[in-house]
Write an enzyme that holds these catalytic residues in place. Sequence first.
Site, PDB file in Angstrom:
ATOM      1  N   TYR A  33     -36.690   4.237-100.949  1.00 24.44           N
ATOM      2  CA  TYR A  33     -37.145   3.278-101.960  1.00 24.44           C
ATOM      3  C   TYR A  33     -38.654   3.232-102.005  1.00 24.44           C
ATOM      4  CZ  TYR A  33     -38.415  -0.215 -98.387  1.00 24.44           C
ATOM      5  OH  TYR A  33     -39.012  -0.868 -97.343  1.00 24.44           O
ATOM      6  N   LYS A 149     -39.519   6.231 -95.899  1.00 24.65           N
ATOM      7  CA  LYS A 149     -39.244   4.887 -96.430  1.00 24.65           C
ATOM      8  C   LYS A 149     -37.777   4.783 -96.835  1.00 24.65           C
ATOM      9  CE  LYS A 149     -41.582   1.432 -99.300  1.00 24.65           C
ATOM     10  NZ  LYS A 149     -41.723   0.386 -98.291  1.00 24.65           N
ATOM     11  N   GLU A 182     -46.242  -1.548 -86.124  1.00 25.15           N
ATOM     12  CA  GLU A 182     -46.513  -2.128 -87.448  1.00 25.15           C
ATOM     13  C   GLU A 182     -45.630  -3.354 -87.610  1.00 25.15           C
ATOM     14  OE1 GLU A 182     -45.137   0.390 -90.676  1.00 25.15           O
ATOM     15  OE2 GLU A 182     -43.503   1.158 -89.440  1.00 25.15           O
ATOM     16  N   LEU A 207     -44.857   3.567 -90.987  1.00 27.23           N
ATOM     17  CA  LEU A 207     -44.843   4.014 -92.379  1.00 27.23           C
ATOM     18  C   LEU A 207     -46.298   4.113 -92.841  1.00 27.23           C
ATOM     19  CD1 LEU A 207     -42.998   4.494 -94.935  1.00 27.23           C
ATOM     20  CD2 LEU A 207     -43.743   2.212 -95.606  1.00 27.23           C
TER      21      LEU A 207
END
Length: 297
Positions: A33, A149, A182, A207
């Site tokens: 996505y 992702k 993250e 990411l």
Amino acid sequence: MLRIAYVNGRYLPHADAAVHVEDRGYQLGDGVYEVCEVSGGRLVDERRHMARLDRSLRELRIRWPMAPVALGVVVREVVRRNRVVDGLVYLQVTRGVAPRDHAFPAAAVSPALVVTARSIPIASRDARAAKGVAVITLPDNRWARVDIKTIALLPNVLAKQTAHEAGAFEAWFVDGEGFVTEGASTNAWIVTTDGRLVTRPADTGILRGVTRTVLLEVATGEGLRLEERPFSVAEALGAREAFLTSATTAVTPIVRIDGKNVGDGRPGPLAIRLRPALRAAAEIAPAWSSPPSQPNI
Ligand code: PLP
């Protein structure tokens, strides 16, 4: 106003928009996505989001659901039909609909595409940034390819829920060595006491956020001292500032980590300054009615 979603070739009322029960995204999390900010009715950093979508698709060996330019048209049309001025557009590509089996379906199975859009008032996002947010830390229990992702986000979902139940906005994942990777849906940054900007390198441990990439360019352009290296929770707690980035949060200051103040417990001046600087550096696409430029992929 009637919300509209795009599902596999059709623009449908949001309430009636549905995918097949054997969509591999629904059954297996077999899809990818993107979330792109919409500002003033225009897509922000579309080229980079499309480039990352291309990489995610390649890594998982999923075909583009349509030509990139056609996807740009659909994305704009969903933004237009939903009259989104400030908000986001979400697009999801799965490996398609096929009888449930872990291995890939026959090559003839077409990827499935869903595009939705919604408004998010700028004022609420700016108010959150002006106040600063709290984060908690949790062990990073995700798979080893979080650089892709994918829609398979269960560890992120659980982490975000834990954060919300703790009264925090975000959860920072921490790797086995005690370094922050993250956030559940954001990249993590600190500013050291001597003013160096630190964020983890974009290897397979995080990411590669589009916002992160643009902010690195801004920081380089401004001649800020920049270090792409891991940092620990202890270093973040002793830092002058901390903040997070993503397409929908831009630069948002962090004022507490695990209940302890960062700096003086107020949003840091560099984060406050970088928030508008990021916007100034973003690539803003032409308006709704204009055709997309050919993505650079
Ligand atoms: N890290 C994770 C795990 C994310 O899910 C996101 C955004 O969804 C980000 C970082 C930030 O990426 P971007 O700046 O492209 O929104």
